[in-house]
Write a protein that holds these residues in place. Sequence first.
Motif, short mmCIF file in Angstrom:
data_model
loop_
_atom_site.label_atom_id
_atom_site.label_comp_id
_atom_site.label_asym_id
_atom_site.label_seq_id
_atom_site.Cartn_x
_atom_site.Cartn_y
_atom_site.Cartn_z
N THR A 98 0.83 -1.21 0.00
CA THR A 98 0.00 0.00 0.00
C THR A 98 0.87 1.25 0.00
OG1 THR A 98 -1.80 -1.12 1.16
CG2 THR A 98 -1.76 1.29 1.28
N LEU A 99 1.90 1.26 0.81
CA LEU A 99 2.82 2.40 0.82
C LEU A 99 3.45 2.60 -0.56
CD1 LEU A 99 4.72 2.19 4.23
CD2 LEU A 99 3.58 4.22 3.29
N THR A 105 -4.95 -4.75 10.27
CA THR A 105 -4.24 -4.48 9.04
C THR A 105 -5.00 -3.49 8.17
OG1 THR A 105 -3.33 -6.72 9.12
CG2 THR A 105 -3.17 -5.54 7.02
N LYS A 106 -6.30 -3.69 8.03
CA LYS A 106 -7.11 -2.78 7.23
C LYS A 106 -7.11 -1.36 7.82
CE LYS A 106 -11.73 -2.17 5.24
NZ LYS A 106 -11.82 -0.74 5.66
N SER A 107 -7.15 -1.26 9.13
CA SER A 107 -7.13 0.05 9.76
C SER A 107 -5.84 0.80 9.45
CB SER A 107 -7.29 -0.10 11.27
OG SER A 107 -7.20 1.16 11.92
N VAL A 108 -4.72 0.09 9.51
CA VAL A 108 -3.44 0.72 9.18
C VAL A 108 -3.39 1.13 7.71
CG1 VAL A 108 -0.95 0.36 9.04
CG2 VAL A 108 -2.21 -0.48 11.04
N ILE A 109 -3.89 0.25 6.85
CA ILE A 109 -3.94 0.57 5.41
C ILE A 109 -4.83 1.78 5.15
CG2 ILE A 109 -4.80 -0.27 3.18
CD1 ILE A 109 -3.74 -3.04 3.96
N LEU A 163 -3.05 4.89 5.93
CA LEU A 163 -2.02 5.21 4.93
C LEU A 163 -2.62 5.73 3.64
CD1 LEU A 163 0.32 2.09 5.32
CD2 LEU A 163 0.82 4.42 6.05
N ALA A 164 -3.75 5.13 3.26
CA ALA A 164 -4.29 5.42 1.92
C ALA A 164 -5.27 6.57 1.93
CB ALA A 164 -4.98 4.17 1.38
#
Length: 363
Positions: free
Chosen positions: A35-36, A355-359, A362-363
């Motif tokens: 994602t990054l 994981t989705k929360s971190v993504i 970021l996004a």
Amino acid sequence: MTTRDNETKTFTIAAIPADGVGQEVVAAGRQVLDTLADVSGGAFNFDWREYDWGSDYYAQHGVMMPEDGPDQVKDADAIYFGAVGWPTVPDHVSLWGLRLRLCQGFDQWANIRPVNFLPGIQSPLRRADDTHLDWVVVRENSEGEYAGFGGRNFSGRPGQGQVATQSAVFTEVGCERILRFAFELAQTRPGKKVSSVTKSNAQQYGMVLWDEVFDRVAADYPDVETESVLVDAMSAKFILHPEDLDVVVASNLNADILSDLGSALAGSLGLAASANLNPERRYPSMFEPVHGSAPDIAGQGLCNPLGALGSAALMLDHLGLPDEAKRLQLAIEDTCRRRVLTPDVGGAATTVDVTKSVIDALA
């Protein structure tokens, strides 16, 4: 690392999920890192090369990794590691057959384990409620108590007469390079303090050598505050006076234990990130969470990916992407602040949820 079209940097990463929850957290880390890359505007991407080494590989082949395994990954820009260990394989076989084989073979002599107190996570330390706590454990990672020097003898004696010896090995070169590493790290931090940890009152050879080298090296860094503390006293200090800690440097065994204590005080071993560095960059460095393979929850989707994501942030910094490393760390903090947490830190979220929360952050 390669560059495409004179613009995009491509980093080759050897992914070794290995055992248990290692497979889940490495998958989570890959999603976050990709994602990054996606939001970087083409500045960089990752060429992932996954290896199926671990206890399942051992069940099929009798070894944790192939004989030429190190050669297969030696040209990677970094190694992203999950966890090693499973009930069907003796722990000393799995550890020495994979993780330590890579660490020692690639001379990853500096192990960095930050102790981060994240927002939204309750620490068992009352001091953490109203005091800013932030320190890092620097672990000598190539010799000391984990040098593998020793053996077992007299197994043929009757009446349980077998003798095992396990010797700690301290070299002047090994001591000096990790101590200088600690001092140079301290110079980049606000606290500018190095705490050296030994048990030199009882271990009068190797650890007295460590103390002598520490005093000599300290003279070259007059701007850094120093202290020498016995390991039992430092264990108490972690709990009673953690605000005094900045950079804590210790031998292989002592730093291993102290860093786990620090992560537990921060809330969970599931939060603990680490970097196994070859600072000269002659070999790839390896980045891994330190929570272990957790067979009791493996495959249930409940493991905490934050240790692996914190390790990914350390990897980004090592790859020359400090802004992206900071961005990932802020996304981790945002997720914790919003209480999207797995059960080990008092939440009800799944690995996928975190994981989705971190993504999303970021996004």
